[in-house]
Design an enzyme around this catalytic site. Structure first.
Site, mmCIF file in Angstrom:
data_model
loop_
_atom_site.group_PDB
_atom_site.id
_atom_site.type_symbol
_atom_site.label_atom_id
_atom_site.label_comp_id
_atom_site.label_asym_id
_atom_site.label_seq_id
_atom_site.Cartn_x
_atom_site.Cartn_y
_atom_site.Cartn_z
ATOM 1 N N GLU A 76 1.036 -1.026 -0.221
ATOM 2 C CA GLU A 76 0.000 -0.328 -0.084
ATOM 3 C C GLU A 76 0.960 1.633 -0.164
ATOM 4 O O GLU A 76 0.779 2.173 0.075
ATOM 5 C CB GLU A 76 -1.136 0.477 0.833
ATOM 6 C CG GLU A 76 -1.920 -0.698 0.828
ATOM 7 C CD GLU A 76 -2.749 -1.000 2.257
ATOM 8 O OE1 GLU A 76 -2.693 -0.773 3.052
ATOM 9 O OE2 GLU A 76 -4.545 -1.539 1.958
ATOM 10 N N GLU A 133 7.601 -22.057 7.700
ATOM 11 C CA GLU A 133 8.079 -21.242 9.093
ATOM 12 C C GLU A 133 9.344 -21.657 9.692
ATOM 13 O O GLU A 133 9.752 -21.109 10.409
ATOM 14 C CB GLU A 133 7.018 -21.145 9.035
ATOM 15 C CG GLU A 133 6.032 -21.865 10.371
ATOM 16 C CD GLU A 133 5.031 -21.236 11.355
ATOM 17 O OE1 GLU A 133 5.766 -20.995 12.485
ATOM 18 O OE2 GLU A 133 4.439 -20.531 10.887
#
Length: 278
Positions: free
Chosen positions: A87, A118
């Site tokens: 953004e 992960e």
């Protein structure tokens, strides 16, 4: 710092929810209780303001000198980093690549879980290396538990190579905090659904990321007064916002004339510079 499997290391994020038998409660009560829990998050963020300040001040110096900032995480934490990074270019007109989000498991993991990604302590640094990260840059690890090997491994390697590091976690005294130069710990307590860190922990991480990126963009001169004068004119709504911004700042009264100027120059800032507005 204690390792995450040490008997004295308590993961607040994994503690039992104070609410029981959720499946028996009516919708209205469930929503009320979730809302009550969510309202505690800003207070936890407030407690971490000195840590957030220290990180942003250090990161701003790097970025003013031409550095980039990388967010790295897994699961919800990784997705929140990607959201915040994606953004920044449309909102502030900065180039793609100035703020970068990296998630364990790659782009596929943005929309679906990639099992085991992960847990790979070496892959985080490998994923950063693709971007040629260097001591000019900043790396911010994000993990609610503060124990994610993918992130900790990346931060360890960054520190070994002289790269400024920070972290956002929701446990106190975590291994990830030990790995980061500027740890940020927002301890929001047990989740409404036990261990569901996409809830309060995710909200806390999102709030902190908002604070970090917004303050960095202001420090980099991407905001004037309280306006995002560099925003990209990506749709009709943003063009209209830019026209109103331009009319207010440049004291213009003709909407269509202001719109034509905006579209010709491509941003509010460029028109203001063209008109030599103070």
């Amino acid at each position: 710092m204690l390792p995450d499997n040490h008997p004295e290391f308590v993961r607040t994020t994994e503690q039992p929810s104070p609410y029981r038998h959720l499946e028996t409660k009516p919708v209205s009560e469930l929503l009320q209780l979730i809302n009550e829990e969510d309202r505690t998050v800003p207070d936890a963020v407030a407690q971490a303001l000195p840590q957030i300040t220290a990180f942003v001040e250090a990161a701003a110096l790097k970025m003013k000198a031409g550095g980039r900032i990388f967010y790295i995480g897994a699961g919800t934490s990784g997705r929140l980093g990607i959201l915040d990074a994606s953004e920044c270019p449309p909102t502030y007109g900065v180039p793609y690549g100035l703020v970068v989000g990296i998630i364990a498991g790659g782009s596929r993991a943005i929309t679906r879980a990639v099992e085991g990604a992960e847990d790979d302590a070496a892959q985080g640094w490998k994923d950063l290396e693709v971007h040629q990260v260097s001591p000019s840059d900043v790396v911010l690890g994000i993990a609610a538990s503060g124990t994610t090997p993918y992130v900790i491994g990346a931060l360890d390697e960054c520190r070994n190579r002289g790269i400024l590091t920070g972290s956002i976690s929701c446990n106190a005294g975590s291994p990830m905090s030990a790995a980061a130069q500027y740890p940020i710990e927002v301890v929001v307590g047990p989740e409404f659904v036990t261990g569901s860190t996409r809830m309060k922990s995710g909200t806390a991480q999102k709030l902190v990321l908002n604070m970090i990126s917004t303050t960095l963009m202001i420090q980099l001169g991407r905001v004037e007064d309280n306006k995002m004068v560099h925003m990209k004119l990506a749709n009709k709504k943003l063009v209209h916002r830019g026209v109103k911004m331009l009319m207010e700042r440049a004291k213009l009264t003709d909407y269509e004339a202001a719109r034509a100027l905006l579209l010709e120059h491509g941003s509010v800032k460029k028109v203001l510079d063209f008109l030599k507005c103070p």
